[in-house]
Scaffold this motif. Structure first.
Motif, PDB file in Angstrom:
ATOM      1  N   GLU A  53       0.638  -3.717   3.947  1.00  0.00           N
ATOM      2  CA  GLU A  53       1.614  -4.355   2.478  1.00  0.00           C
ATOM      3  C   GLU A  53       2.539  -3.026   3.121  1.00  0.00           C
ATOM      4  O   GLU A  53       2.628  -2.072   2.815  1.00  0.00           O
ATOM      5  N   ALA A  54       3.842  -4.121   2.443  1.00  0.00           N
ATOM      6  CA  ALA A  54       5.121  -4.017   3.221  1.00  0.00           C
ATOM      7  C   ALA A  54       5.256  -3.174   4.443  1.00  0.00           C
ATOM      8  O   ALA A  54       5.624  -2.509   4.514  1.00  0.00           O
ATOM      9  N   GLY A  55       4.402  -2.953   5.512  1.00  0.00           N
ATOM     10  CA  GLY A  55       4.546  -3.118   6.832  1.00  0.00           C
ATOM     11  C   GLY A  55       3.534  -1.747   6.627  1.00  0.00           C
ATOM     12  O   GLY A  55       3.730  -0.885   8.174  1.00  0.00           O
ATOM     13  N   ILE A  56       2.667  -1.014   6.060  1.00  0.00           N
ATOM     14  CA  ILE A  56       2.403  -0.209   5.798  1.00  0.00           C
ATOM     15  C   ILE A  56       0.618   0.106   5.476  1.00  0.00           C
ATOM     16  O   ILE A  56       0.297  -0.601   4.834  1.00  0.00           O
ATOM     17  N   PRO A  57       0.091   0.189   6.718  1.00  0.00           N
ATOM     18  CA  PRO A  57      -1.947   0.340   6.417  1.00  0.00           C
ATOM     19  C   PRO A  57      -1.781   0.791   5.153  1.00  0.00           C
ATOM     20  O   PRO A  57      -1.708   2.284   4.690  1.00  0.00           O
ATOM     21  N   MET A  58      -2.761  -0.283   4.794  1.00  0.00           N
ATOM     22  CA  MET A  58      -3.004   0.810   3.181  1.00  0.00           C
ATOM     23  C   MET A  58      -4.809   0.712   3.520  1.00  0.00           C
ATOM     24  O   MET A  58      -5.151  -0.250   3.647  1.00  0.00           O
ATOM     25  N   GLN A  59      -5.904   1.687   2.804  1.00  0.00           N
ATOM     26  CA  GLN A  59      -6.784   1.547   2.256  1.00  0.00           C
ATOM     27  C   GLN A  59      -7.600   0.778   0.539  1.00  0.00           C
ATOM     28  O   GLN A  59      -6.407   2.338  -0.643  1.00  0.00           O
ATOM     29  N   LYS A  60      -8.107   0.585   0.339  1.00  0.00           N
ATOM     30  CA  LYS A  60      -8.691   0.335  -1.268  1.00  0.00           C
ATOM     31  C   LYS A  60      -9.358   1.378  -1.841  1.00  0.00           C
ATOM     32  O   LYS A  60     -10.511   1.239  -0.539  1.00  0.00           O
ATOM     33  N   MET A  61      -9.514   1.819  -2.585  1.00  0.00           N
ATOM     34  CA  MET A  61     -10.324   3.428  -2.684  1.00  0.00           C
ATOM     35  C   MET A  61     -11.037   3.602  -4.351  1.00  0.00           C
ATOM     36  O   MET A  61      -9.523   2.535  -5.214  1.00  0.00           O
ATOM     37  N   VAL A  62     -11.676   3.375  -4.744  1.00  0.00           N
ATOM     38  CA  VAL A  62     -12.547   4.037  -5.583  1.00  0.00           C
ATOM     39  C   VAL A  62     -13.000   4.706  -5.998  1.00  0.00           C
ATOM     40  O   VAL A  62     -14.251   5.708  -5.154  1.00  0.00           O
TER      41      VAL A  62
END
Length: 152
Positions: A128-137
């Protein structure tokens, strides 16, 4: 300092919400403005925090699916008290909407921090916007303040 917390609709407060989020994400974090605003804004519950001078200093949103995000707090107001008020208001809305699980998007560097707080990774890493992201719950009842420096 006394703060005022207000739940607002995007359609009524979009100017204030946009100003805060642009200041933090576009100007400070240097993220593209095109990634900051999306279709979820009109569907999400938004919270505004005001200073004792009635100036907007912070915002956050909760989507209908239970995703917390767009947490934007102006420099000089980034205190635990402000974050606690902001998250308490968003979690109260989640409770009223019977949202049982809270989601967030974490930068990869903060995944272990969030796991220690009871969050679990869901799905694959994404950009997202060049940033590696991880969805967390995590379950709403187990929610603890996330690493606010690394969520969006």
């Amino acid at each position: 300092m006394a703060y005022k917390v207000q739940q607002v609709l995007w359609q009524e407060a979009c100017d204030q919400l946009k100003t805060l989020r642009k200041a933090v994400y576009v100007l400070e974090w240097q993220l593209p403005e095109t990634t900051e605003f999306d279709d979820l804004d009109s569907k999400a519950a938004h919270v505004l925090l005001f200073s004792d001078q009635d100036t907007p200093i912070a915002t956050g949103r909760l989507t209908p699916s239970g995703e917390l995000g767009r947490i934007a707090v102006l420099p000089g107001h980034r205190t635990l008290a402000v974050y606690k008020l902001l998250f308490a208001a968003l979690l109260k809305h989640a409770e009223l909407q019977n949202i049982k699980q809270i989601q967030l998007q974490s930068e990869l560097a903060s995944v272990k921090f969030h796991q220690a707080k009871g969050f679990k990774p869901v799905g694959k890493v994404f950009m997202e916007a060049g940033i590696p992201m991880q969805k967390m719950v995590c379950n709403r009842q187990n929610f603890d303040i996330p690493d606010v420096r690394h969520i969006h």
